[in-house]
Design a protein around this motif. Structure first.
Motif, mmCIF file in Angstrom:
data_model
loop_
_atom_site.group_PDB
_atom_site.id
_atom_site.type_symbol
_atom_site.label_atom_id
_atom_site.label_comp_id
_atom_site.label_asym_id
_atom_site.label_seq_id
_atom_site.Cartn_x
_atom_site.Cartn_y
_atom_site.Cartn_z
ATOM 1 N N ASP A 1 44.393 47.950 44.199
ATOM 2 C CA ASP A 1 44.387 48.388 45.592
ATOM 3 C C ASP A 1 44.404 47.152 46.496
ATOM 4 O OD1 ASP A 1 43.446 49.259 48.200
ATOM 5 O OD2 ASP A 1 42.664 51.070 47.263
ATOM 6 N N LEU A 2 45.226 47.182 47.517
ATOM 7 C CA LEU A 2 45.331 46.060 48.452
ATOM 8 C C LEU A 2 43.969 45.622 48.971
ATOM 9 C CD1 LEU A 2 47.491 44.407 50.228
ATOM 10 C CD2 LEU A 2 46.988 46.079 51.995
ATOM 11 N N ARG A 3 43.053 46.583 49.125
ATOM 12 C CA ARG A 3 41.731 46.248 49.671
ATOM 13 C C ARG A 3 40.855 45.520 48.665
ATOM 14 N NH1 ARG A 3 39.436 51.914 50.718
ATOM 15 N NH2 ARG A 3 40.443 52.130 48.676
ATOM 16 N N TRP A 4 41.051 45.787 47.381
ATOM 17 C CA TRP A 4 40.142 45.307 46.355
ATOM 18 C C TRP A 4 40.245 43.812 46.119
ATOM 19 C CZ3 TRP A 4 41.169 49.289 41.823
ATOM 20 C CH2 TRP A 4 40.799 50.561 42.253
ATOM 21 N N ASP A 5 39.128 43.249 45.643
ATOM 22 C CA ASP A 5 39.155 41.877 45.145
ATOM 23 C C ASP A 5 39.704 41.895 43.719
ATOM 24 O OD1 ASP A 5 38.751 39.117 45.357
ATOM 25 O OD2 ASP A 5 36.856 39.251 44.281
ATOM 26 N N ARG A 6 40.122 40.738 43.242
ATOM 27 C CA ARG A 6 40.720 40.649 41.914
ATOM 28 C C ARG A 6 39.681 40.866 40.816
ATOM 29 N NH1 ARG A 6 43.473 35.093 40.834
ATOM 30 N NH2 ARG A 6 42.157 34.608 39.044
ATOM 31 N N ASP A 7 40.011 41.670 39.852
ATOM 32 C CA ASP A 7 39.248 41.886 38.616
ATOM 33 C C ASP A 7 37.979 42.731 38.769
ATOM 34 O OD1 ASP A 7 41.146 40.322 37.328
ATOM 35 O OD2 ASP A 7 39.975 38.483 37.541
ATOM 36 N N ILE A 8 37.211 42.546 39.837
ATOM 37 C CA ILE A 8 35.864 43.122 39.856
ATOM 38 C C ILE A 8 35.797 44.555 40.373
ATOM 39 C CG2 ILE A 8 34.756 40.877 40.086
ATOM 40 C CD1 ILE A 8 34.265 41.516 43.045
ATOM 41 N N ASP A 9 36.810 45.024 41.068
ATOM 42 C CA ASP A 9 36.691 46.325 41.733
ATOM 43 C C ASP A 9 37.371 47.467 40.997
ATOM 44 O OD1 ASP A 9 35.131 45.471 43.916
ATOM 45 O OD2 ASP A 9 36.893 44.610 44.871
ATOM 46 N N GLY A 10 38.057 47.178 39.927
ATOM 47 C CA GLY A 10 38.659 48.245 39.154
ATOM 48 C C GLY A 10 40.124 48.020 38.853
ATOM 49 N N GLU A 11 40.732 49.030 38.256
ATOM 50 C CA GLU A 11 42.136 48.943 37.851
ATOM 51 C C GLU A 11 42.821 50.269 38.160
ATOM 52 O OE1 GLU A 11 44.638 47.559 33.883
ATOM 53 O OE2 GLU A 11 42.731 48.612 33.623
#
Length: 438
Positions: free
Chosen positions: A389-399
């Motif tokens: 998701d564009l909002r998410w940080d890399r790796d830590i917020d999900g897939e």
């Protein structure tokens, strides 16, 4: 060409330091096999007890795997914090250095020289990093050190006081990375919202956002590790108003009980925290991440119950929880400690609540149309393409697992409009609808 193996432990701030070392060691060929490497580097974490154990285990494990006449180098926070002790207790290590000499790593290896500079390393405009892990996203470290006095945290004892990079230095780095194809940026520090306070500038992040918005080519940006006392309502509003910064709010709270917030020396009250959080939550498509510590000295059942009820009610998107770790050189070290058995019991209770909260966050995404970066191969194998998701940080917020495309073959690093179809085991299944062009 000699081969290099590097292991970066701990947070993404450490990852940036490791990438700086890789930039200085570009003459080496990188390898994923420790047994092939002529030089092995471990960038350690020394934040809490579990991280210390992980670092020591990694050092000893690499020593067992390395080949004869290779060079084992240990650097980073753990070495800085326990320099004298570890240099005596780790004869397996050939070269020791701390957190002030990442840009000298090539010289230290050449000279086989231990070095612990008195100043923490602060990235300069001339620094060249070798970005790892993504062809479109990277982390940008904006400062080092911390002026806060949290009762449980030893970071200021080995990272020192806040030292901010100049805005011009950050802007120059981002411009160069945009030219290299990077378009998604996460700005990090120990205390990001205190940026430039050491130079007498209030709301330094607002000034930084103003300058970053002038750079063409940034598709998304977010700020990690906001601190409640240095975070202003004006900064929250500036992020909301920004054309490039997404409404991603990462503010570790550590607790919500007023008694515990005071004991932890967090500098905020429950009412102020809730006011800030409600401002964040009211933002369009907001995404809230936080963290809590369980079992700090003097946390009683009422404090813990208050924390659990708050987590249930507020509906954060992501939450990290940690068991309190008794750390030297912290005010909490000499306080009356809670038994490990009670701490672990509380941790399990809170982790269950957090799991339920996270699952609800994923389910709230069903039916939404989201902007999603294609990140390549998924964790679930060849039948899915991975997305973020564009909002998410890399790796830590999900897939996000994309299993259907209405716009042809998806390209890694490109942005797509996706429809969220299903939530399954803390992953989202989606259909790609169209590519979003620049």
């Amino acid at each position: 060409m000699q081969k290099l193996y590097i292991l970066s432990l701990g947070c993404n701030k450490n990852l940036v330091d490791s990438e700086i070392m890789l930039g200085r060691l570009s003459k080496y060929k990188l390898t994923d096999e420790p047994s092939e490497a002529h030089v092995l580097i471990v960038n350690t974490c020394g934040f809490i007890e579990s991280a210390k154990k992980e670092s020591i285990h990694a050092i000893l494990s690499l020593h067992q795997k390395r080949k004869k006449d290779s060079l084992l180098v240990v650097t980073g926070c753990l070495m800085q914090r326990y320099r004298d002790k570890l240099m005596k207790e780790l004869p397996e290590v050939d070269l020791f250095t701390g957190v002030g000499d990442y840009e000298k790593i090539d010289e230290l290896i050449l000279k086989r020289q231990n070095l612990f500079s008195p100043e923490v390393y602060l990235q300069s405009e001339e620094t060249q990093r070798l970005i790892t892990g993504s062809n479109f996203h990277t982390f940008i470290k904006i400062s080092e050190g911390c002026n806060q006095k949290c009762s449980f945290c030893a970071i200021p004892s080995f990272k020192g006081r806040l030292k901010s990079r100049e805005i011009s230095s950050v802007v120059k780095e981002v411009k160069e990375l945009v030219l290299r194809g990077y378009k998604d940026f996460s700005f990090i520090a120990q205390d990001s919202s205190s940026y430039l306070l050491d130079k007498g500038v209030k709301n330094g992040l607002i000034a930084l956002i103003d300058e970053l918005e002038k750079i063409k080519g940034i598709r998304a940006a977010r700020i990690l590790y906001l601190y409640p006392t240095s975070l202003s309502e004006a900064l929250i509003q500036r992020i909301i108003d920004s054309k490039i910064f997404v409404n991603y709010f990462d503010m570790p709270l550590q607790h919500i009980s007023d008694k515990m917030l005071k004991l932890m020396k967090r500098g905020s009250t429950k009412s102020r925290l809730k006011k800030l959080l409600n401002l964040m939550k009211a933002a369009p498509d907001s995404f809230l991440r936080t963290g809590f510590i369980v079992g700090h000295p003097f946390e009683d059942e009422e404090d813990f119950k208050e924390l659990c009820e708050f987590v249930k009610e507020f509906h954060f998107d992501r939450i990290s929880v940690f068991a309190y770790s008794k750390e030297e050189q912290t005010p909490a070290f000499n306080m009356q400690q809670i038994s490990p058995k009670i701490i672990q019991s509380r941790l399990k209770i809170l982790e269950k609540i957090v799991d339920e909260s996270t699952e609800k966050s994923f389910k709230r995404e069903l039916g939404q149309i989201r902007k999603v970066f294609c990140t390549g191969k998924s964790s679930e194998g060849e039948f899915f393409i991975a997305g973020k998701d564009l909002r998410w940080d890399r790796d830590i917020d999900g897939e996000i697992l994309i299993n259907e495309s209405l716009c042809g073959t998806l390209e890694m690093g490109e942005l797509y409009e996706c429809e969220i179809l299903q939530s399954l085991d803390k992953k989202l299944l989606a259909r790609a609808l169209r590519k979003i062009d620049d």
